[in-house]
Design a protein around this motif. Structure first.
Motif, PDB file in Angstrom:
ATOM      1  N   ALA A   1       0.855  -1.186   0.000  1.00 46.38           N
ATOM      2  CA  ALA A   1       0.000   0.000   0.000  1.00 46.38           C
ATOM      3  C   ALA A   1       0.892   1.237   0.000  1.00 46.38           C
ATOM      4  N   ASP A   2       0.500   2.242  -0.790  1.00 47.95           N
ATOM      5  CA  ASP A   2       1.282   3.478  -0.819  1.00 47.95           C
ATOM      6  C   ASP A   2       0.895   4.359   0.372  1.00 47.95           C
ATOM      7  N   GLN A   3       1.547   5.515   0.489  1.00 50.17           N
ATOM      8  CA  GLN A   3       1.329   6.387   1.635  1.00 50.17           C
ATOM      9  C   GLN A   3      -0.099   6.895   1.689  1.00 50.17           C
ATOM     10  N   THR A   4      -0.680   7.181   0.533  1.00 50.02           N
ATOM     11  CA  THR A   4      -2.072   7.647   0.503  1.00 50.02           C
ATOM     12  C   THR A   4      -3.014   6.559   1.002  1.00 50.02           C
ATOM     13  N   GLY A   5      -2.783   5.341   0.551  1.00 50.86           N
ATOM     14  CA  GLY A   5      -3.608   4.223   1.001  1.00 50.86           C
ATOM     15  C   GLY A   5      -3.506   3.994   2.497  1.00 50.86           C
ATOM     16  N   LEU A   6      -2.302   4.116   3.033  1.00 46.56           N
ATOM     17  CA  LEU A   6      -2.111   3.941   4.467  1.00 46.56           C
ATOM     18  C   LEU A   6      -2.818   5.040   5.252  1.00 46.56           C
ATOM     19  N   GLN A   7      -2.738   6.282   4.737  1.00 49.63           N
ATOM     20  CA  GLN A   7      -3.406   7.382   5.431  1.00 49.63           C
ATOM     21  C   GLN A   7      -4.914   7.160   5.474  1.00 49.63           C
ATOM     22  N   TRP A   8      -5.467   6.689   4.369  1.00 51.39           N
ATOM     23  CA  TRP A   8      -6.916   6.484   4.323  1.00 51.39           C
ATOM     24  C   TRP A   8      -7.353   5.231   5.060  1.00 51.39           C
ATOM     25  N   THR A   9      -6.423   4.361   5.413  1.00 59.59           N
ATOM     26  CA  THR A   9      -6.749   3.252   6.287  1.00 59.59           C
ATOM     27  C   THR A   9      -7.203   3.778   7.652  1.00 59.59           C
ATOM     28  N   ILE A  10      -6.611   4.868   8.085  1.00 52.80           N
ATOM     29  CA  ILE A  10      -7.027   5.529   9.330  1.00 52.80           C
ATOM     30  C   ILE A  10      -8.139   6.539   9.061  1.00 52.80           C
ATOM     31  N   SER A  11      -7.942   7.361   8.031  1.00 50.71           N
ATOM     32  CA  SER A  11      -8.875   8.456   7.778  1.00 50.71           C
ATOM     33  C   SER A  11     -10.258   7.967   7.353  1.00 50.71           C
ATOM     34  N   GLY A  12     -10.335   6.847   6.618  1.00 48.65           N
ATOM     35  CA  GLY A  12     -11.627   6.328   6.194  1.00 48.65           C
ATOM     36  C   GLY A  12     -12.501   5.959   7.381  1.00 48.65           C
ATOM     37  N   TYR A  13     -11.883   5.388   8.399  1.00 46.30           N
ATOM     38  CA  TYR A  13     -12.594   5.038   9.628  1.00 46.30           C
ATOM     39  C   TYR A  13     -13.069   6.295  10.351  1.00 46.30           C
ATOM     40  N   VAL A  14     -12.153   7.260  10.509  1.00 38.07           N
ATOM     41  CA  VAL A  14     -12.481   8.499  11.208  1.00 38.07           C
ATOM     42  C   VAL A  14     -13.581   9.266  10.488  1.00 38.07           C
ATOM     43  N   LEU A  15     -13.504   9.314   9.156  1.00 34.90           N
ATOM     44  CA  LEU A  15     -14.475  10.069   8.361  1.00 34.90           C
ATOM     45  C   LEU A  15     -15.889   9.526   8.562  1.00 34.90           C
ATOM     46  N   MET A  16     -16.068   8.236   8.416  1.00 35.90           N
ATOM     47  CA  MET A  16     -17.402   7.646   8.530  1.00 35.90           C
ATOM     48  C   MET A  16     -17.899   7.653   9.965  1.00 35.90           C
ATOM     49  N   PHE A  17     -17.034   7.364  10.895  1.00 40.35           N
ATOM     50  CA  PHE A  17     -17.408   7.341  12.303  1.00 40.35           C
ATOM     51  C   PHE A  17     -17.889   8.725  12.753  1.00 40.35           C
ATOM     52  N   GLY A  18     -17.078   9.743  12.475  1.00 42.42           N
ATOM     53  CA  GLY A  18     -17.417  11.086  12.925  1.00 42.42           C
ATOM     54  C   GLY A  18     -18.645  11.666  12.262  1.00 42.42           C
ATOM     55  N   SER A  19     -18.867  11.361  10.989  1.00 40.72           N
ATOM     56  CA  SER A  19     -19.969  11.986  10.261  1.00 40.72           C
ATOM     57  C   SER A  19     -21.316  11.319  10.527  1.00 40.72           C
ATOM     58  N   LEU A  20     -21.326  10.097  11.037  1.00 44.36           N
ATOM     59  CA  LEU A  20     -22.584   9.354  11.183  1.00 44.36           C
ATOM     60  C   LEU A  20     -23.035   9.180  12.629  1.00 44.36           C
ATOM     61  N   LEU A  21     -22.302   9.706  13.581  1.00 44.11           N
ATOM     62  CA  LEU A  21     -22.687   9.534  14.978  1.00 44.11           C
ATOM     63  C   LEU A  21     -24.043  10.169  15.288  1.00 44.11           C
TER      64      LEU A  21
END
Length: 480
Positions: free
Chosen positions: A55-75
Motif C-alpha cells: 500500500a502506498d502512503q495515501t492508502g495507508l493514510q486512508w486506512t485511518i482516515s476512512g474510519y475516522v471520516l465515517m465514524f465522525g460523520s454518522l454519529l
C-alpha cells in the motif's frame, strides 16, 4: 452548596426507578472497548500493512482516515436511528456491520479493499457507539447505577484508545497485522449473543420520523468537516481542506435553519442552549484532542528519536493506559469527593502538567513515560464528568441524538487534534531540518511543540472546568 456529582435526574419520580442488571453494561462496555481499540490499534501496524499488501502512503493514510471520516460523520444520524428504530436493534445492526467489515479488512488483498473495509467499520462503529450510550441512559434510571454505568462506559473508551497502540504492537510482532482486525470477530459474536440474551428490545419512539432530508444534510456537513480536518494533515495551506471546511459550515448552518422550530428535531438545538451541555461538548472536543494526539506524538518520539520497534513503543505507552485504568476504577469515589466539575478540573490540570513537561523537549525516555502516565491519569478524570454533566439534561426519548451529538464533538476533537498537531509536528521538523539539525533533534523539537499546543488545550479545559464547577454547584439545590 454542594456540587453536582454524576448525572442527576432532571425530575424526581414518585417511586425510585428499579435497579437494572449489570449484564447490559458488560455487553455495551465490551463493544465500546472494541470500537475505541480499533481507532488506534492500526496505527503501529501501518508499516507492516504497507509492506505486505503493498500500500502506498495515501492508502495507508486512508486506512485511518476512512474510519475516522465515517465514524465522525454518522454519529448524530446513528443516534437518531436508535431513537426511531430501537436501541437494541441499532446496536446489533452496528455490531454486525462492524464484524463483517473487520473480516473484510482482515482478508483484504489490496489497499482499496482495506480502505473500503475500514470505512464500513466506521459506519458500524457510529451506529454501535451512538446506540450504546443511549442504551445506558435508558436502562440505568437509578442515579447510583447510572453513575457507575457512565463511569465504566467512558472509562472503557479511554482505556481502549490508550491500549490500542500496545495491542497493535503486540499483534504485529507476535502474529500478523491482519489479526488486528480479525480479533474483533470473536468479541463481536460474544457481544451479539450477550445482547440477545441479556438486553430487552427497549422501547421505540412510536410516531417519530427519521427526518431524512435533515439527516442527509447534517451527515454531509459532518463528513465535509471530517474530510477537511483530515486534509489539514497536508498543512494549513491545503486549499481542498479549507474548501471542505467552508462547505461544512454552510451545510451545518443549513441544517440548523431546517431544524429551527421543529417539535422533534434531528439536531437537538435546545440542548446546545444549556451552558452545561455545550461546555461539556467543547470539553470533550479538547480532551479527545489531547488523548489521540498524545499517543500520536509519543509514538513518533519513541520510534523516530529512540529507534524503538512497534512492540517496544506499545510497551512504553502501557503506563499511560494503566494510569487511565486506575483512575477510571476510582472515578465514582473521585466524583463523590470532588464533584464532577472539581474532578474535571483535576483531570485537566494533570494533562497540563504532563503536556507541560513534554513541551520542554526532554531526551529522557523514562521522564517521557512518566509524563504520559500523568496525562493518562487525567483522561478518565475528564471524560467521566464531561459525559456525566453533558447527559444530565438529556431525556430518555432523545438519548440517541443527545448522546450522538456529544460523541460527535468527541470524535471531531480527535480528528481536529491529529490535524493540527500533525501539521505543527511536520512544520516544526521541516524548519529544524532546514536549519541543519539531525532528524532525531528535529523530531524532538517537533514533538515538544506539539505537546506545547496540547498544554494550551489543557489550560483552556481548566477554564471550562471551573465554569462547569460553578454551574453544577448552582444546579444541585434546584435538583434536590
Amino acid at each position: 452548596m454542594t456540587e453536582q456529582t454524576l448525572a442527576p435526574p432532571t425530575e424526581q419520580a414518585p417511586d425510585a426507578p428499579a435497579k437494572a442488571p449489570w449484564t447490559t453494561l458488560v455487553v455495551v462496555g465490551v463493544a465500546q472497548l472494541m470500537v475505541m481499540l480499533d481507532s488506534t490499534v492500526v496505527n503501529v501496524a501501518l508499516p507492516s500493512i504497507g509492506g505486505d499488501l503493498p500500500a502506498d502512503q495515501t492508502g495507508l493514510q486512508w486506512t485511518i482516515s476512512g474510519y475516522v471520516l465515517m465514524f465522525g460523520s454518522l454519529l448524530l444520524f446513528g443516534g437518531r436511528v436508535s431513537d426511531v428504530f430501537g436501541r437494541r436493534r441499532t446496536f446489533l445492526t452496528g455490531l454486525t456491520l462492524f464484524a463483517v467489515a473487520s473480516a473484510l479488512c482482515g482478508i483484504a488483498g489490496n489497499q482499496e479493499l482495506l480502505v473500503a473495509g475500514r470505512a464500513a467499520q466506521g459506519v458500524g462503529a457510529a451506529l454501535l457507539s451512538a446506540a450504546a450510550l443511549s442504551i445506558i441512559l435508558e436502562v440505568y434510571q437509578d442515579e447510583e447505577q447510572r453513575k457507575i454505568a457512565l463511569t465504566a462506559w467512558s472509562g472503557l473508551g479511554v482505556i481502549g484508545a490508550t491500549i490500542g497502540v500496545v495491542l497493535g504492537g503486540l499483534i504485529v510482532t507476535a502474529i500478523n497485522w491482519r489479526w488486528a482486525f480479525l480479533i474483533n470477530l470473536p468479541v463481536s459474536v460474544a457481544a451479539f449473543v450477550g445482547a440477545l440474551r441479556s438486553m430487552s428490545p427497549l422501547r421505540t419512539a412510536s410516531g417519530r420520523k427519521l427526518r431524512f432530508p435533515s439527516a442527509v444534510v447534517s451527515t454531509a456537513g459532518l463528513a465535509a468537516l471530517s474530510f477537511g480536518l483530515i486534509r489539514l494533515h497536508e498543512g494549513f495551506g491545503d486549499t481542498t481542506a479549507w474548501i471542505s471546511l467552508g462547505a461544512a459550515v454552510v451545510l451545518l448552518a443549513l441544517v440548523t435553519f431546517m431544524e429551527l422550530g421543529k417539535d422533534d428535531p434531528l439536531l437537538p438545538l435546545h440542548l446546545l442552549r444549556k451552558p452545561t451541555y455545550w461546555l461539556s461538548s467543547i470539553g470533550l472536543l479538547l480532551v479527545a484532542s489531547v488523548m489521540i494526539s498524545s499517543s500520536f506524538l509519543a509514538s513518533m518520539y519513541f520510534q523516530q528519536v529512540h529507534g524503538m520497534s512497534a512492540f517496544v513503543t506499545g510497551l512504553s505507552l502501557l503506563p499511560m493506559g494503566l494510569a487511565a485504568l486506575v483512575v477510571a476504577m476510582v472515578a465514582p469515589v473521585l466524583a463523590g469527593a470532588l464533584g464532577l466539575g472539581g474532578m474535571y478540573a483535576v483531570g485537566a490540570t494533570l494533562q497540563l502538567v504532563g503536556a507541560g513537561v513534554l513541551a520542554t523537549g526532554t531526551d529522557s525516555v523514562w521522564l517521557t513515560i512518566v509524563a504520559l502516565a500523568v496525562i493518562g491519569a487525567g483522561l478518565p478524570a475528564c471524560f467521566v464528568p464531561l459525559f456525566g454533566i453533558g447527559t444530565s439534561h438529556v431525556k430518555v426519548e432523545e438519548s440517541g441524538v443527545g448522546s450522538g451529538l456529544l460523541n460527535t464533538f468527541n470524535e471531531s476533537g480527535a480528528a481536529l487534534g491529529i490535524a493540527v498537531i500533525g501539521t505543527i509536528l511536520a512544520t516544526s521538523v521541516d524548519g529544524r531540518l532546514k536549519e541543519g539539525a539531525s532528524a532525531a533533534d528535529a523530531t524532538t523539537s517537533g514533538v515538544a511543540n506539539g505537546f506545547l499546543a496540547l498544554a494550551v488545550c489543557s489550560a483552556v479545559a481548566i477554564v471550562i472546568a471551573l465554569a462547569l464547577r460553578h454551574l453544577t454547584r448552582d444546579e444541585q439545590p434546584a435538583a434536590a
